[in-house]
Design a protein around this motif. Sequence first.
Motif, mmCIF file in Angstrom:
data_model
loop_
_atom_site.group_PDB
_atom_site.id
_atom_site.type_symbol
_atom_site.label_atom_id
_atom_site.label_comp_id
_atom_site.label_asym_id
_atom_site.label_seq_id
_atom_site.Cartn_x
_atom_site.Cartn_y
_atom_site.Cartn_z
ATOM 1 N N PRO A 152 0.823 -1.212 0.000
ATOM 2 C CA PRO A 152 0.000 0.000 0.000
ATOM 3 C C PRO A 152 0.858 1.264 0.000
ATOM 4 O O PRO A 152 1.984 1.273 0.495
ATOM 5 N N ASN A 153 0.297 2.332 -0.547
ATOM 6 C CA ASN A 153 0.984 3.628 -0.575
ATOM 7 C C ASN A 153 -0.063 4.732 -0.467
ATOM 8 O O ASN A 153 -0.658 5.131 -1.461
ATOM 9 N N PRO A 154 -0.308 5.228 0.739
ATOM 10 C CA PRO A 154 -1.346 6.250 0.926
ATOM 11 C C PRO A 154 -1.077 7.545 0.164
ATOM 12 O O PRO A 154 -2.001 8.328 -0.058
ATOM 13 N N GLN A 155 0.179 7.772 -0.238
ATOM 14 C CA GLN A 155 0.523 8.993 -0.964
ATOM 15 C C GLN A 155 0.565 8.799 -2.486
ATOM 16 O O GLN A 155 0.990 9.688 -3.229
ATOM 17 N N ALA A 156 0.131 7.663 -2.967
ATOM 18 C CA ALA A 156 0.237 7.372 -4.398
ATOM 19 C C ALA A 156 -0.609 8.334 -5.223
ATOM 20 O O ALA A 156 -1.719 8.703 -4.836
ATOM 21 N N GLU A 157 -0.049 8.734 -6.368
ATOM 22 C CA GLU A 157 -0.751 9.569 -7.338
ATOM 23 C C GLU A 157 -0.512 8.999 -8.728
ATOM 24 O O GLU A 157 0.546 8.446 -9.005
ATOM 25 N N PHE A 158 -1.500 9.157 -9.577
ATOM 26 C CA PHE A 158 -1.406 8.646 -10.949
ATOM 27 C C PHE A 158 -1.949 9.716 -11.885
ATOM 28 O O PHE A 158 -3.106 10.125 -11.771
ATOM 29 N N THR A 159 -1.101 10.162 -12.799
ATOM 30 C CA THR A 159 -1.504 11.205 -13.741
ATOM 31 C C THR A 159 -1.932 10.582 -15.055
ATOM 32 O O THR A 159 -1.187 9.801 -15.662
ATOM 33 N N LEU A 160 -3.138 10.912 -15.475
ATOM 34 C CA LEU A 160 -3.691 10.387 -16.715
ATOM 35 C C LEU A 160 -3.126 11.125 -17.922
ATOM 36 O O LEU A 160 -2.584 12.233 -17.791
ATOM 37 N N PRO A 161 -3.239 10.546 -19.106
ATOM 38 C CA PRO A 161 -2.755 11.231 -20.317
ATOM 39 C C PRO A 161 -3.385 12.613 -20.524
ATOM 40 O O PRO A 161 -2.767 13.487 -21.135
ATOM 41 N N ASN A 162 -4.597 12.823 -20.017
ATOM 42 C CA ASN A 162 -5.239 14.139 -20.178
ATOM 43 C C ASN A 162 -4.774 15.161 -19.144
ATOM 44 O O ASN A 162 -5.276 16.285 -19.100
ATOM 45 N N GLY A 163 -3.823 14.747 -18.273
ATOM 46 C CA GLY A 163 -3.279 15.655 -17.276
ATOM 47 C C GLY A 163 -3.969 15.595 -15.927
ATOM 48 O O GLY A 163 -3.458 16.150 -14.946
ATOM 49 N N HIS A 164 -5.107 14.932 -15.847
ATOM 50 C CA HIS A 164 -5.833 14.819 -14.576
ATOM 51 C C HIS A 164 -5.108 13.828 -13.657
ATOM 52 O O HIS A 164 -4.671 12.768 -14.093
ATOM 53 N N THR A 165 -4.975 14.179 -12.386
ATOM 54 C CA THR A 165 -4.296 13.327 -11.414
ATOM 55 C C THR A 165 -5.303 12.713 -10.458
ATOM 56 O O THR A 165 -6.174 13.403 -9.920
ATOM 57 N N ILE A 166 -5.184 11.409 -10.257
ATOM 58 C CA ILE A 166 -6.018 10.700 -9.293
ATOM 59 C C ILE A 166 -5.126 10.222 -8.164
ATOM 60 O O ILE A 166 -3.924 9.976 -8.350
ATOM 61 N N ARG A 167 -5.719 10.075 -6.977
ATOM 62 C CA ARG A 167 -4.952 9.777 -5.774
ATOM 63 C C ARG A 167 -5.598 8.661 -4.968
ATOM 64 O O ARG A 167 -6.778 8.351 -5.150
ATOM 65 N N THR A 168 -4.812 8.090 -4.059
ATOM 66 C CA THR A 168 -5.356 7.119 -3.117
ATOM 67 C C THR A 168 -6.523 7.754 -2.369
ATOM 68 O O THR A 168 -6.425 8.876 -1.871
ATOM 69 N N GLY A 169 -7.626 7.052 -2.306
ATOM 70 C CA GLY A 169 -8.824 7.570 -1.661
ATOM 71 C C GLY A 169 -9.885 8.019 -2.638
ATOM 72 O O GLY A 169 -11.058 8.167 -2.259
ATOM 73 N N ASP A 170 -9.499 8.254 -3.902
ATOM 74 C CA ASP A 170 -10.482 8.601 -4.926
ATOM 75 C C ASP A 170 -11.268 7.353 -5.329
ATOM 76 O O ASP A 170 -10.764 6.231 -5.220
ATOM 77 N N PRO A 171 -12.513 7.522 -5.804
ATOM 78 C CA PRO A 171 -13.318 6.352 -6.215
ATOM 79 C C PRO A 171 -12.868 5.817 -7.572
ATOM 80 O O PRO A 171 -13.431 6.150 -8.619
ATOM 81 N N VAL A 172 -11.845 4.986 -7.545
ATOM 82 C CA VAL A 172 -11.200 4.494 -8.764
ATOM 83 C C VAL A 172 -11.382 2.984 -8.875
ATOM 84 O O VAL A 172 -11.053 2.238 -7.953
ATOM 85 N N VAL A 173 -11.900 2.536 -10.003
ATOM 86 C CA VAL A 173 -12.018 1.112 -10.313
ATOM 87 C C VAL A 173 -10.911 0.744 -11.284
ATOM 88 O O VAL A 173 -10.700 1.442 -12.294
ATOM 89 N N THR A 174 -10.187 -0.327 -11.008
ATOM 90 C CA THR A 174 -9.115 -0.771 -11.896
ATOM 91 C C THR A 174 -9.433 -2.150 -12.455
ATOM 92 O O THR A 174 -10.055 -2.989 -11.802
ATOM 93 N N TYR A 175 -8.971 -2.360 -13.680
ATOM 94 C CA TYR A 175 -9.104 -3.655 -14.361
ATOM 95 C C TYR A 175 -7.804 -3.849 -15.136
ATOM 96 O O TYR A 175 -7.365 -2.947 -15.873
ATOM 97 N N VAL A 176 -7.187 -5.022 -14.996
ATOM 98 C CA VAL A 176 -5.895 -5.294 -15.621
ATOM 99 C C VAL A 176 -5.916 -6.662 -16.288
ATOM 100 O O VAL A 176 -6.379 -7.646 -15.699
ATOM 101 N N ALA A 177 -5.413 -6.730 -17.502
ATOM 102 C CA ALA A 177 -5.184 -8.007 -18.184
ATOM 103 C C ALA A 177 -4.051 -7.796 -19.189
ATOM 104 O O ALA A 177 -3.834 -6.674 -19.654
ATOM 105 N N ARG A 178 -3.338 -8.861 -19.495
ATOM 106 C CA ARG A 178 -2.283 -8.718 -20.506
ATOM 107 C C ARG A 178 -2.886 -8.234 -21.812
ATOM 108 O O ARG A 178 -2.358 -7.327 -22.452
ATOM 109 N N ASN A 179 -4.009 -8.847 -22.203
ATOM 110 C CA ASN A 179 -4.788 -8.378 -23.343
ATOM 111 C C ASN A 179 -6.267 -8.376 -22.950
ATOM 112 O O ASN A 179 -6.711 -9.212 -22.157
#
Length: 357
Positions: A152-179
């Motif tokens: 875990p990283n409570p200070q994590a931030e992720f900047t999207l290609p459009n410049g918007h930054t999301i952070r830990t605690g935001d309502p973010v759903v993730t989905y990951v697959a190789r393809n």
Amino acid sequence: MRTLTYQLHRQPVKGSHHYLRTFESGVLHGQAVVRLLLQLKQHGFLPDVIVAHPGRGESLFVKEVFPESKLIHFCEWYYHPSGVDAGFDPEFPLSLDDQARIRTRNAMHLLNLEQCDVAVAPTHWQKQVHPASYHNKIQVIHEGIDTALLGPNPQAEFTLPNGHTIRTGDPVVTYVARNLEPYRGFHVFMRTLPALLAAHPTCQVMIVGGDSVSYGSKPKHATGWKEALLQEVSIDPNRVHFLGKIPYDRYRLLLQISAAHVYLTYPFVLSWSLLEAMATGCLVIGSDTPPVREVIQHGVNGLLVPFFDQARLVRTLQHALSHPMDYQALRNAAWQQAQGYARERGLATYATLFGAS
């Protein structure tokens, strides 16, 4: 360490029976490897242990060159014409021809199981799909993930290609697959998004994965499954972000800011990404399928939903996003469970296996 490569002297014959093309390809790969091994043997090379993934046939004939060497096979999968991944999804029914082709494909796998001295499967589920008569040969050893790098990283931030930054605690759903493909439930996930976006008006959805096919087949009327599903469902591109394949550091950050991580899979090989999500402390919402049940216990270290139940998935996601603190204990338990899959542990177990061999 020197790396040696080999070349096939020809490709499988195009006119051969299509049930047998995979087997012929395996024989050709096995022959090419034998030519290389014979050169090594002429220079005095004699291995104590040979480790191989036998799926492409490369180790079919190594015992003919080094009969005294211990052969360890990584047994990732054994095909079934029904009852496992094939025919699991009613959207993609199998013909009798498909079933016969799948059954025939196991000819090479049976030869590999018969000749190896030891076999390794990374999970108990993957061991279980192999014939019971060979279970005494198969040890369960997961190669491991880098749990020390994750977490875990409570200070994590992720900047999207459009410049918007999301952070830990935001309502973010993730989905990951190789393809992005049905084997990993991409079609089910995409079909839930319109209802999810309506139910939770501020959530953001992050989708990681390529547009190729790792398992199964391509869609008939699109270049890839992403294109096919975007033709079917309407989503807000300002809230659903297709990130493609991203560097590992950004992938780790994305998991660390995830409020709910969706992992869906047919009854098939378990993805590293599920274990990595757990090791990051994600709240995993997984499909109630056998490979996931091996590592996720519903209500203890994650949540399980029936693979095809889109309405249930939407309700589960909506509640997880709206009441994040209700699931902190599950996140902690997921992190704890993932420590058992640490890379150091996997390597140490392999080292013991090599020494015992």
